[in-house]
Design a protein around this motif. Structure first.
Motif, mmCIF file in Angstrom:
data_model
loop_
_atom_site.group_PDB
_atom_site.id
_atom_site.type_symbol
_atom_site.label_atom_id
_atom_site.label_comp_id
_atom_site.label_asym_id
_atom_site.label_seq_id
_atom_site.Cartn_x
_atom_site.Cartn_y
_atom_site.Cartn_z
ATOM 1 N N SER A 1 34.762 39.422 -15.397
ATOM 2 C CA SER A 1 34.669 38.191 -14.622
ATOM 3 C C SER A 1 34.548 38.483 -13.128
ATOM 4 C CB SER A 1 35.910 37.335 -14.887
ATOM 5 O OG SER A 1 35.872 36.147 -14.113
ATOM 6 N N VAL A 2 35.377 39.432 -12.643
ATOM 7 C CA VAL A 2 35.319 39.827 -11.233
ATOM 8 C C VAL A 2 33.976 40.444 -10.901
ATOM 9 C CG1 VAL A 2 36.279 41.411 -9.500
ATOM 10 C CG2 VAL A 2 37.813 40.142 -10.994
ATOM 11 N N GLY A 3 33.472 41.295 -11.793
ATOM 12 C CA GLY A 3 32.188 41.947 -11.563
ATOM 13 C C GLY A 3 31.049 40.964 -11.430
ATOM 14 N N LYS A 4 31.023 39.936 -12.285
ATOM 15 C CA LYS A 4 29.953 38.932 -12.228
ATOM 16 C C LYS A 4 30.016 38.160 -10.909
ATOM 17 C CE LYS A 4 29.544 38.219 -17.221
ATOM 18 N NZ LYS A 4 29.747 37.254 -18.339
ATOM 19 N N ALA A 5 31.239 37.831 -10.479
ATOM 20 C CA ALA A 5 31.393 37.099 -9.226
ATOM 21 C C ALA A 5 30.968 37.933 -8.023
ATOM 22 C CB ALA A 5 32.847 36.642 -9.070
ATOM 23 N N LEU A 6 31.303 39.204 -8.041
ATOM 24 C CA LEU A 6 30.989 40.072 -6.908
ATOM 25 C C LEU A 6 29.489 40.388 -6.810
ATOM 26 C CD1 LEU A 6 33.979 42.601 -6.888
ATOM 27 C CD2 LEU A 6 33.557 40.703 -5.314
#
Length: 284
Positions: A274-279
């Motif tokens: 989830s963090v990777g997609k947002a970043l």
């Protein structure tokens, strides 16, 4: 201070109490070791109270034990710079290449020492506390606030329950609202500053858990900790927070993070995805 601290101790020796003479005798015989020892360990070695050590330092016209260690290190400084090719100390005669090599070896030594100092049992205890906690607050003062920030940045990609606070007043606010389900991951090289002791007292009163990352097992703050993660080189008094000490603490962070993820890899992976997609949206 006019005379160096060693000469002053010898001059004032006859005026010392029996307990103060124990301290002076130990310091005069172990001048090098005393530069790296904690006030708690020195009191234990001399079989005197910690308050006696503090009074001894003030009797010599110093502000406290840290001031005493600074003067002891100053007394040990050579009058003329000396080259040291084998000890790893950087000298004015070193070339740029030699400086690069010595810094590399110091970093390698710091990590190697951190590995050997870190207790597997203490690490497992810390991982247990973090895993069960409702929230985990990462804290530190001075240079170690950088490590606390790095710890939060790493752990926050795996779970939303991690937080950090840099402002000292807001740290007090957060600590004062902790619950018994919460944990604090605190970084302090000495474990003997006013800030860490005040924080430890509040944490205990709130019934929360304290994980202390420090150099000294017998530091005053260790008495409040649920587990102590030892790491760090012997810092010289004039270093005031060496990069080697920070690297050792960051090693502990990485090991603790890896153990936390190992225990629940599915949850950590979902969070990181989830963090990777947002970043990725922030990348050009």
């Amino acid at each position: 201070m006019g005379k160096n601290i060693v000469a002053l101790m010898m001059q004032e020796y006859e005026s010392f109490t029996r307990s103060e003479r124990k301290i002076a005798d130990y310091v005069l015989e172990h001048q090098q070791e005393t530069q790296y020892i904690s006030i708690t360990d020195l009191s234990a070695e001399c079989e005197v109270a910690v308050s006696t050590v503090s009074l001894f330092c003030r009797k010599l016209g110093l502000a406290g034990f840290n001031d005493f260690k600074l003067e002891l290190a100053r007394a040990a400084l050579p009058a003329v710079p000396e080259a040291s090719q084998s000890s790893g100390e950087i000298t004015w005669e070193d070339s740029t290449g030699q400086v690069m090599g010595k810094v590399l070896h110091a970093a390698q030594d710091a990590l190697n020492n951190a590995y050997h100092m870190l207790s597997e049992t203490a690490l497992e205890r810390a991982a247990d506390l973090i895993q069960r906690a409702r929230q985990v607050v990462c804290l530190g003062q001075g240079n170690h606030s950088v490590v606390a920030l790095a710890a939060w940045a790493q752990f926050s990609t795996t779970s939303p329950k991690f937080k950090t606070i840099q402002d000292s007043h807001m740290q007090t606010v957060v600590l004062a609202t902790l619950s018994p389900e919460d944990a604090v991951l605190y970084f302090s090289y000495s474990g003997a500053t006013h800030e860490v002791l005040e924080a430890a007292e509040v944490i205990r009163n709130r019934g929360a858990r304290l994980i202390l990352v420090t150099r000294y097992l017998n530091s005053p703050a260790s008495a409040y900790a649920d587990t102590v993660l030892l790491c760090g080189p012997n810092e010289q008094p004039f270093q005031f927070g060496s990069s080697s000490a920070l690297m050792a603490q960051l090693y502990v962070v990485e090991v603790l993070l890896s153990e936390f993820i190992r225990r629940d890899p599915e949850t950590a992976e979902r969070s990181r995805q989830s963090v990777g997609k947002a970043l990725t949206k922030k990348c050009v």
